[in-house]
Design a protein around this motif. Structure first.
Motif, mmCIF file in Angstrom:
data_model
loop_
_atom_site.group_PDB
_atom_site.id
_atom_site.type_symbol
_atom_site.label_atom_id
_atom_site.label_comp_id
_atom_site.label_asym_id
_atom_site.label_seq_id
_atom_site.Cartn_x
_atom_site.Cartn_y
_atom_site.Cartn_z
ATOM 1 N N ALA A 188 -5.316 2.579 -0.088
ATOM 2 C CA ALA A 188 -5.964 1.764 0.951
ATOM 3 C C ALA A 188 -7.109 0.943 0.373
ATOM 4 N N ASN B 78 -3.340 10.010 5.629
ATOM 5 C CA ASN B 78 -4.218 10.117 4.463
ATOM 6 C C ASN B 78 -5.605 10.616 4.854
ATOM 7 N N ILE C 249 -7.365 3.054 6.047
ATOM 8 C CA ILE C 249 -6.740 4.282 5.546
ATOM 9 C C ILE C 249 -5.838 4.848 6.629
ATOM 10 N N PRO C 250 -4.548 5.127 6.334
ATOM 11 C CA PRO C 250 -3.644 5.690 7.343
ATOM 12 C C PRO C 250 -4.144 7.043 7.838
ATOM 13 N N ASP D 212 0.856 4.419 -2.633
ATOM 14 C CA ASP D 212 0.590 5.778 -2.147
ATOM 15 C C ASP D 212 1.715 6.729 -2.554
ATOM 16 N N GLU E 220 -7.174 -2.201 2.859
ATOM 17 C CA GLU E 220 -6.584 -2.001 4.176
ATOM 18 C C GLU E 220 -7.098 -0.685 4.755
ATOM 19 N N GLN F 251 0.829 -1.211 0.000
ATOM 20 C CA GLN F 251 0.000 0.000 0.000
ATOM 21 C C GLN F 251 0.865 1.263 0.000
ATOM 22 N N SER G 257 -13.816 2.449 6.258
ATOM 23 C CA SER G 257 -12.493 2.180 6.826
ATOM 24 C C SER G 257 -12.480 2.426 8.324
ATOM 25 N N ILE H 263 -7.264 8.088 -0.851
ATOM 26 C CA ILE H 263 -7.681 6.804 -0.278
ATOM 27 C C ILE H 263 -7.513 5.658 -1.267
#
Length: 567
Positions: A207, A218, A214-215, A149, A212, A145, A275, A204
């Motif tokens: 992700a 982000n 979303i950090p 990104d 997965e 991921q 998410s 996004i």
């Protein structure tokens, strides 16, 4: 002696006639020169705005390249050859458009922008594409991921360079000081709006593609981008002059509202919500791209319309300037002819009779009593001075009224502090010395749960809360600091020459003061939990950068649970 004086006056009259004719001639030349310069300036403005249109379309082309790039990076292996073919085709078209834009910039006098295009934007785009290609070349089992990104972020940097070229063209354009200035601003706003629209999904994309969470970084970028998009959208409607809001513009405007803002952004927000709740995403990366591209096209359509409309407006401005030049020449010729005929007429039918009348009056004056004449002259002089005195009083009254009106226009009627008009004037002063922004603190203060106050207690109570916060701000800052009511429940505090540590202490003092306010402790507001959240930023390269930093800080303060200060 009287005859000699009359002859002397006659010569003076002839001399005055010659002076008037020369004056008209001298006035005529600047008028024609001014009209010609206006025509020349309009011609340059047309070329400039055509160049700006081409660079804006290139910037938009680069922004849209993220769609085929994201498709290629997130597509399944069996669809990869088709997506790669579409990406290469799109890149070839973008390269041709970039070369054409560079040639037009050089031809129209924007050599610096052309060099920036070649030396900064082109390498940045190459690096972005290389990052995309490296990710596509990775075996599917080795893809992560974070790598996707990073590749997406590289394409963001390429667009940033194209936008820098766009800003360079605007800053070097002479036409931005003409009646077309609104179009330059609109083109920049729409270019930024289009890119921010794309970033909402790209933030996004990685992700979603890897299914997965979303950090947090982000998520923060998504919230900032979403807010920035809404802000830019409001500016577009404000900047566009009312007389230019044609039926076609209004139709496109409604399409952006219904297609992108009301459907596109909620679609992305739904994925973010999935998410946050730990639910599986309702669509894949390619499906997200496919679903959102159509929504973004409404922004592109509005931008394309404004670009073409601005070019058409520049052409109309050029035609009007050409007509004014022709009219100026005709008016000058007619004026000169009129002056000559008037002087001839005046000599025969005005001046000569006046000379005769003077002789007769001189003869009559010999018979008048001199003391009476002196008394009459004294009375006339007193009357003139009385009139001047009255006029001075009227002017003083008018100046006082103008001062009062200006004060009212720059003050918020509810709180008595400055409004956006005053803020605009302050920003203009700072922008004359951009280094001042590096020493300026900006606080964005937002009232927590303000909607609940209006819903539960009524708008009168809401006004009490706003006034209480404003009074607290006045008591916590210096008289030299600027307090602005920025929105319904949002305030700005601008403080010059202050450290980050001191600014945070001031913001904390404001927060505690509001929390302890007697009005906010009353029974009517007890269940609402009214407080404030504050975002603090000290120092930036420009006003927009300072506002963005403070805005991000406010987001962080809200994310902590409100009733807090963040920097």
């Amino acid at each position: 002696m009287n005859a000699l004086r009359s002859e002397h006056i006659s010569r003076r009259l002839w001399l005055a006639m010659l002076v008037i004719m020369l004056s008209v001639a001298l006035i005529s030349l600047p008028l024609i020169v001014s009209s010609y310069r206006s025509y020349q300036k309009s011609s340059e403005a047309l070329q400039e705005i055509q160049s700006l249109k081409m660079v804006a379309e290139l910037s938009n082309k680069i922004s849209r390249e993220r769609a085929p790039a994201n498709n290629a990076m997130s597509s399944p292996q069996d669809e990869l050859p088709e997506q790669l073919g579409a990406l290469r085709k799109y890149r070839a078209e973008a390269d041709i458009q970039m070369q054409q834009a560079a040639e037009v910039l050089r031809r129209t006098g924007f050599a610096g922008a052309a060099r920036e295009l070649e030396q900064n934007f082109k390498p940045a785009l190459a690096l972005g594409r290389q990052a995309v290609d490296r990710y596509i070349a990775l075996p599917y089992g080795q893809r992560r991921q974070e790598q996707l990104d990073q590749a997406i972020a590289s394409m963001f940097m390429a667009w940033d360079q194209s936008h820098a070229v766009l800003q360079h063209v605007v800053s070097q354009s002479k036409g931005k000081d003409t009646a077309l200035s609104n179009y330059y601003t609109l083109i920049l706003l729409l270019a930024d709006l289009r890119d921010q629209a794309g970033r909402t999904a790209s933030n996004i994309m990685a992700a979603v593609s890897f299914n997965e969470p979303i950090p947090e970084e982000n998520l923060a970028r998504f919230m900032q981008t979403q807010r920035q998009t809404q802000y830019l959208w409001q500016l577009v409607n404000v900047v566009q002059p009312e007389h230019d809001k044609t039926p076609e513009f209004q139709a496109l405007h409604r399409r952006v509202k219904s297609g992108f803002l009301d459907q596109g952004l909620p679609l992305i927000a739904g994925l973010v919500d999935e998410s946050l709740k730990g639910q599986p995403y309702s669509m894949t990366g390619p499906q997200l791209t496919q679903a959102i591209v159509g929504k973004f096209s409404t922004v592109v359509d509005l931008q394309s319309y404004i670009l073409q409309y601005s070019v058409d407006a520049a052409r109309q401005e050029l035609q009007q300037a050409k007509k004014k030049l022709i009219y100026a020449i005709l008016i000058v010729l007619v004026s000169l002819l009129t002056v000559v005929l008037t002087m001839i007429y005046a000599r025969k039918w005005v001046f000569e009779p006046l000379i005769v009348a003077r002789r007769q009056l001189f003869a009559l004056a010999q018979l008048e009593d001199r003391p009476a004449l002196e008394s009459s002259r004294h009375r006339q002089g007193s009357s003139i001075f009385d009139a001047i005195s009255r006029l001075q009083k009227k002017l003083q009254q008018r100046e006082a009224l103008e001062f009062q009106l200006k004060h009212i226009a720059h003050s918020d009627s509810l709180t008595g502090i400055a409004n956006r008009f005053a803020l605009d004037e302050y920003i203009k002063l700072l922008e004359k010395q951009p280094s001042q922004f590096k020493q300026t603190c900006l606080m964005i203060i937002d009232i927590d749960n303000f909607k609940q106050v209006n819903d539960r207690c009524g708008h009168i109570a809401g006004d009490w809360v706003i006034q209480a916060v404003a009074e607290n701000l006045k008591s916590c800052v210096r008289a030299s600091d600027l307090l602005v009511r920025y929105g319904g429940d949002e305030f700005l505090v601008l403080i010059e020459n202050i450290s980050q540590e001191t600014a945070l202490k001031v913001a904390e003092k404001i927060r505690k003061g509001v929390l302890a306010s007697e009005i906010l402790q009353c029974e009517e507001l007890a269940e609402v939990n009214v407080s404030i959240s504050a975002g603090v930023a000290v120092g930036a390269a420009s006003w927009m950068a300072l506002l963005a930093r403070a805005d991000e800080a406010l987001f962080r303060a809200k994310a902590k649970g409100k009733n807090t200060v963040s920097d």
